[in-house]
Design a protein around this motif. Structure first.
Motif, PDB file in Angstrom:
ATOM      1  N   LYS A  77       0.861  -1.176   0.000  1.00 48.40           N
ATOM      2  CA  LYS A  77       0.000   0.000   0.000  1.00 48.40           C
ATOM      3  C   LYS A  77       0.898   1.227   0.000  1.00 48.40           C
ATOM      4  O   LYS A  77       1.898   1.271   0.712  1.00 48.40           O
ATOM      5  N   ILE A  78       0.551   2.222  -0.816  1.00 45.64           N
ATOM      6  CA  ILE A  78       1.291   3.480  -0.871  1.00 45.64           C
ATOM      7  C   ILE A  78       0.335   4.589  -0.442  1.00 45.64           C
ATOM      8  O   ILE A  78      -0.731   4.751  -1.035  1.00 45.64           O
ATOM      9  N   ILE A  79       0.721   5.297   0.599  1.00 47.59           N
ATOM     10  CA  ILE A  79      -0.095   6.403   1.090  1.00 47.59           C
ATOM     11  C   ILE A  79       0.642   7.695   0.776  1.00 47.59           C
ATOM     12  O   ILE A  79       1.749   7.933   1.264  1.00 47.59           O
ATOM     13  N   ILE A  80       0.023   8.528  -0.050  1.00 45.99           N
ATOM     14  CA  ILE A  80       0.591   9.820  -0.422  1.00 45.99           C
ATOM     15  C   ILE A  80      -0.033  10.857   0.505  1.00 45.99           C
ATOM     16  O   ILE A  80      -1.254  10.988   0.548  1.00 45.99           O
ATOM     17  N   VAL A  81       0.799  11.571   1.266  1.00 46.48           N
ATOM     18  CA  VAL A  81       0.265  12.428   2.325  1.00 46.48           C
ATOM     19  C   VAL A  81       0.282  13.923   2.026  1.00 46.48           C
ATOM     20  O   VAL A  81      -0.128  14.714   2.859  1.00 46.48           O
ATOM     21  N   CYS A  82       0.723  14.334   0.855  1.00 47.03           N
ATOM     22  CA  CYS A  82       0.831  15.777   0.597  1.00 47.03           C
ATOM     23  C   CYS A  82      -0.362  16.325  -0.200  1.00 47.03           C
ATOM     24  O   CYS A  82      -1.251  15.585  -0.602  1.00 47.03           O
ATOM     25  N   ASP A  83      -0.327  17.625  -0.409  1.00 46.77           N
ATOM     26  CA  ASP A  83      -1.363  18.346  -1.140  1.00 46.77           C
ATOM     27  C   ASP A  83      -1.465  17.795  -2.561  1.00 46.77           C
ATOM     28  O   ASP A  83      -0.475  17.768  -3.288  1.00 46.77           O
ATOM     29  N   PRO A  84      -2.656  17.366  -2.989  1.00 48.05           N
ATOM     30  CA  PRO A  84      -2.784  16.782  -4.321  1.00 48.05           C
ATOM     31  C   PRO A  84      -2.443  17.749  -5.456  1.00 48.05           C
ATOM     32  O   PRO A  84      -2.124  17.321  -6.558  1.00 48.05           O
ATOM     33  N   ASN A  85      -2.474  19.049  -5.189  1.00 49.05           N
ATOM     34  CA  ASN A  85      -2.139  20.033  -6.219  1.00 49.05           C
ATOM     35  C   ASN A  85      -0.637  20.306  -6.318  1.00 49.05           C
ATOM     36  O   ASN A  85      -0.187  20.958  -7.245  1.00 49.05           O
ATOM     37  N   ASP A  86       0.115  19.831  -5.341  1.00 49.30           N
ATOM     38  CA  ASP A  86       1.569  20.031  -5.320  1.00 49.30           C
ATOM     39  C   ASP A  86       2.193  18.795  -4.703  1.00 49.30           C
ATOM     40  O   ASP A  86       2.712  18.815  -3.603  1.00 49.30           O
ATOM     41  N   CYS A  87       2.115  17.702  -5.420  1.00 45.99           N
ATOM     42  CA  CYS A  87       2.487  16.434  -4.816  1.00 45.99           C
ATOM     43  C   CYS A  87       3.379  15.616  -5.733  1.00 45.99           C
ATOM     44  O   CYS A  87       3.599  15.959  -6.887  1.00 45.99           O
ATOM     45  N   ILE A  88       3.816  14.528  -5.198  1.00 49.68           N
ATOM     46  CA  ILE A  88       4.675  13.603  -5.934  1.00 49.68           C
ATOM     47  C   ILE A  88       3.843  12.789  -6.929  1.00 49.68           C
ATOM     48  O   ILE A  88       2.696  12.449  -6.657  1.00 49.68           O
ATOM     49  N   LEU A  89       4.429  12.506  -8.041  1.00 51.87           N
ATOM     50  CA  LEU A  89       3.810  11.608  -9.009  1.00 51.87           C
ATOM     51  C   LEU A  89       4.524  10.271  -8.903  1.00 51.87           C
ATOM     52  O   LEU A  89       5.746  10.212  -8.854  1.00 51.87           O
ATOM     53  N   ILE A  90       3.751   9.196  -8.852  1.00 50.29           N
ATOM     54  CA  ILE A  90       4.363   7.876  -8.824  1.00 50.29           C
ATOM     55  C   ILE A  90       4.134   7.215 -10.180  1.00 50.29           C
ATOM     56  O   ILE A  90       3.170   7.544 -10.871  1.00 50.29           O
ATOM     57  N   PRO A  91       5.006   6.307 -10.563  1.00 53.39           N
ATOM     58  CA  PRO A  91       4.831   5.634 -11.853  1.00 53.39           C
ATOM     59  C   PRO A  91       3.473   4.933 -11.947  1.00 53.39           C
ATOM     60  O   PRO A  91       2.953   4.413 -10.954  1.00 53.39           O
ATOM     61  N   ASN A  92       2.900   4.947 -13.142  1.00 56.60           N
ATOM     62  CA  ASN A  92       1.555   4.388 -13.367  1.00 56.60           C
ATOM     63  C   ASN A  92       1.392   2.963 -12.860  1.00 56.60           C
ATOM     64  O   ASN A  92       0.318   2.584 -12.409  1.00 56.60           O
ATOM     65  N   GLU A  93       2.446   2.168 -12.918  1.00 59.89           N
ATOM     66  CA  GLU A  93       2.323   0.767 -12.507  1.00 59.89           C
ATOM     67  C   GLU A  93       2.028   0.601 -11.014  1.00 59.89           C
ATOM     68  O   GLU A  93       1.627  -0.472 -10.570  1.00 59.89           O
ATOM     69  N   TYR A  94       2.201   1.670 -10.231  1.00 61.21           N
ATOM     70  CA  TYR A  94       1.953   1.599  -8.791  1.00 61.21           C
ATOM     71  C   TYR A  94       0.673   2.323  -8.355  1.00 61.21           C
ATOM     72  O   TYR A  94       0.335   2.317  -7.180  1.00 61.21           O
ATOM     73  N   ILE A  95      -0.025   2.943  -9.288  1.00 65.45           N
ATOM     74  CA  ILE A  95      -1.223   3.726  -8.964  1.00 65.45           C
ATOM     75  C   ILE A  95      -2.275   2.880  -8.235  1.00 65.45           C
ATOM     76  O   ILE A  95      -2.923   3.358  -7.306  1.00 65.45           O
TER      77      ILE A  95
END
Length: 135
Positions: A77-95
């Motif tokens: 599981k990957i939890i992205i904790v930052c602002d969705p408008n200024d956040c990290i992009l992860i490779p599509n295979e992990y979405i």
């Protein structure tokens, strides 16, 4: 055992706080944290003090680290904790493994405001552990 990757663009406290709370609340699962395109210089000493005094969580060994493919692959599981408008992009295979929690930055906030945000992180982490335990 599930592995959870908490990830944030800057990785200067939010993802480490989530990781530390997660690892304090469960030994059945494991959490790691990493930063995105702008790895922070370190965790604010006032955040370390606040976590120790109010939440009995030790952040003193935490530090910003850059994500890598091994972390992304290892994570269930990957939890992205930052602002969705200024956040990290992860490779599509992990979405498919990713979930977004918008946790505001702690920078420049009062102790009271930081405490409220950390309480939100704590509650979300408890929910996540409960969900993982039920799988």
């Amino acid at each position: 055992m599930s592995v959870v990757l908490f990830i944030c663009k800057y990785n200067n406290s939010r993802s480490q706080i989530a990781e530390a709370i997660f690892n304090k609340l469960t030994k059945k699962h494991k959490a790691i944290s990493a930063a995105g395109s702008s790895v922070g210089a370190g965790i604010d000493s006032s955040d370390i003090k606040l976590m120790r005094e109010k939440f009995d969580v030790d952040l003193s060994n935490q530090f910003p680290k850059a994500p890598n493919n091994e972390m992304l692959k290892m994570a269930d599981k990957i939890i992205i904790v930052c602002d969705p408008n200024d956040c990290i992009l992860i490779p599509n295979e992990y979405i498919k493994k990713a979930e977004h929690w918008y946790i505001p930055t702690l920078e420049g906030l009062s102790v009271e405001d930081k405490t409220k945000i950390i309480e939100t992180i704590y509650a979300k982490v408890k929910e996540l552990i409960s969900m993982l335990d039920s799988q």
